[in-house]
Design a protein around this motif. Structure first.
Motif, mmCIF file in Angstrom:
data_model
loop_
_atom_site.group_PDB
_atom_site.id
_atom_site.type_symbol
_atom_site.label_atom_id
_atom_site.label_comp_id
_atom_site.label_asym_id
_atom_site.label_seq_id
_atom_site.Cartn_x
_atom_site.Cartn_y
_atom_site.Cartn_z
ATOM 1 N N PRO A 32 -74.413 -44.247 -36.840
ATOM 2 C CA PRO A 32 -75.071 -44.432 -38.146
ATOM 3 C C PRO A 32 -76.546 -44.059 -38.072
ATOM 4 N N HIS A 34 -79.161 -45.443 -38.870
ATOM 5 C CA HIS A 34 -80.012 -46.613 -39.014
ATOM 6 C C HIS A 34 -80.572 -46.970 -37.648
ATOM 7 N N SER A 35 -81.764 -47.534 -37.640
ATOM 8 C CA SER A 35 -82.261 -48.108 -36.400
ATOM 9 C C SER A 35 -81.527 -49.415 -36.142
ATOM 10 N N GLN A 38 -82.538 -52.113 -38.582
ATOM 11 C CA GLN A 38 -82.833 -51.660 -39.940
ATOM 12 C C GLN A 38 -82.143 -52.531 -40.979
ATOM 13 N N THR A 39 -82.836 -52.784 -42.086
ATOM 14 C CA THR A 39 -82.273 -53.607 -43.163
ATOM 15 C C THR A 39 -82.364 -52.894 -44.505
ATOM 16 N N ARG A 40 -82.399 -51.547 -44.480
ATOM 17 C CA ARG A 40 -82.465 -50.787 -45.715
ATOM 18 C C ARG A 40 -81.652 -49.508 -45.558
ATOM 19 N N VAL A 41 -81.287 -48.920 -46.687
ATOM 20 C CA VAL A 41 -80.562 -47.655 -46.686
ATOM 21 C C VAL A 41 -81.544 -46.535 -46.334
ATOM 22 N N PRO A 42 -81.226 -45.686 -45.370
ATOM 23 C CA PRO A 42 -82.129 -44.563 -45.053
ATOM 24 C C PRO A 42 -82.292 -43.650 -46.268
ATOM 25 N N HIS A 45 -80.438 -40.405 -46.767
ATOM 26 C CA HIS A 45 -78.976 -40.483 -46.829
ATOM 27 C C HIS A 45 -78.516 -41.115 -48.147
ATOM 28 N N TYR A 253 -73.306 -51.851 -41.288
ATOM 29 C CA TYR A 253 -73.436 -50.409 -41.106
ATOM 30 C C TYR A 253 -72.985 -49.942 -39.727
ATOM 31 N N ARG A 259 -72.693 -43.246 -42.808
ATOM 32 C CA ARG A 259 -73.817 -42.310 -42.736
ATOM 33 C C ARG A 259 -74.375 -41.972 -44.110
ATOM 34 N N ARG A 286 -82.103 -54.525 -49.754
ATOM 35 C CA ARG A 286 -82.253 -54.953 -48.349
ATOM 36 C C ARG A 286 -81.018 -55.749 -47.959
#
Length: 287
Positions: A32, A34-35, A38-42, A45, A253, A259, A286
């Motif tokens: 995915p 995301h880091s 991460q707590t947000r949609v990139p 993407h 995620y 993705r 978030r």
């Protein structure tokens, strides 16, 4: 098509996909975007299925794509070419500053000429080739078993062409027939190296099933969401204005393999307002 794009396609069509085990280990999917915390949609993407704005695309495709790019959409899901050659459609997307991550083809088109569908996908530059629905005549255990075998065949062809094959669900795909959930047949009888799923979150919830339960049973097999909201009466609603608990779903995620987050609304009253609300919601949510 420019020389540079031809070169790109030559490389892309020759690209293989790393193999993994059977039936949905998370290693079968791309990691995915995301880091780990991460707590947000990139933002890069966040996309929209062009079916949402199909009436506008039919009359002013360039203006509509430009508007979507200006709203902040990074990607689109293609839903037909509106009478344009794929090269022209790709040029319009490039002009608008959006990239296509998937294209919806059809069961009939794939049966008729898989190679042509892959050529179109290559020109558009998509990662995912998606069959979005199945004929009602196949809605039996034997029918979905046959579908799974065809998906394996097409998924192998997609992988050889540097693409990935997905199936998009509706609520009817979760019907129980002879004691078996039809959608489960597709998951259980296909190899995650070749076949995965564009999970329409509205339709799985409408059918009475929990997306998170599917992530737990089949990790890594859901690289694309159709992010579509539900009104209190069960109809379609603009994203963030309905009842589906998206943060709960998005928080998984890593398990889902997600993705691409693709906004969709089947019957918007104001397509561009619906599009704007969808992008704004995904950009701020978030989890």
């Amino acid at each position: 098509m420019t020389t540079s794009r031809r070169g790109f396609l030559k490389v892309a069509l020759g690209t293989g996909v790393v193999a993994s085990g059977l039936n949905g280990t998370s290693a079968a999917a791309d990691p995915p975007p995301h880091s780990s915390d991460q707590t947000r949609v990139p933002l890069d993407h966040i996309g929209i299925q062009l079916y949402t704005v199909r009436k506008l695309m039919a009359t002013d495709p360039q203006g509509t794509l430009n508007a979507l790019g200006t709203m902040g959409y990074a990607t689109v899901g293609v839903s037909g070419l509106y009478g344009h050659a794929p090269e022209k459609f790709r040029d319009m997307m490039d002009t608008a500053g959006v990239r296509a991550v998937l294209t919806h083809t059809s069961w009939d088109a794939m049966n008729a000429d898989v190679q042509r569908e892959l050529e179109i996908a290559g020109i558009l530059g998509v990662r995912y080739v998606v069959v979005p629905s199945l004929p009602g005549s196949l809605r039996t255990v034997a029918g979905y078993t046959h579908v799974a075998a065809k998906f394996q065949e097409w998924g192998t062809r997609c992988r050889s062409a540097g693409r990935k094959f997905l199936f998009h669900n509706h609520d009817v795909d979760f019907a129980t027939v002879d004691g078996k959930v039809l959608f489960d047949i597709l998951l259980e009888r296909t190899d995650a190296r070749f076949v995965n799923f564009e999970l329409d979150l509205y339709w799985i919830v409408k059918a009475g099933y929990d997306p998170v339960a599917y992530f737990e049973r089949h990790p890594g097999r859901f690289p694309v969401y159709h992010v579509k909201d539900m009104a209190a009466d069960g109809s379609f609603e603009d994203l963030g204005h309905g009842t589906i608990d998206f943060p709960r779903i998005f928080a998984r995620y890593a398990q889902s393999g997600i993705r691409e987050y693709v906004v969709e609304h089947d019957t918007p009253r104001d397509p561009l307002l619906t599009a704007r609300r969808g992008q704004e919601y995904l950009a701020k949510v978030r989890f």
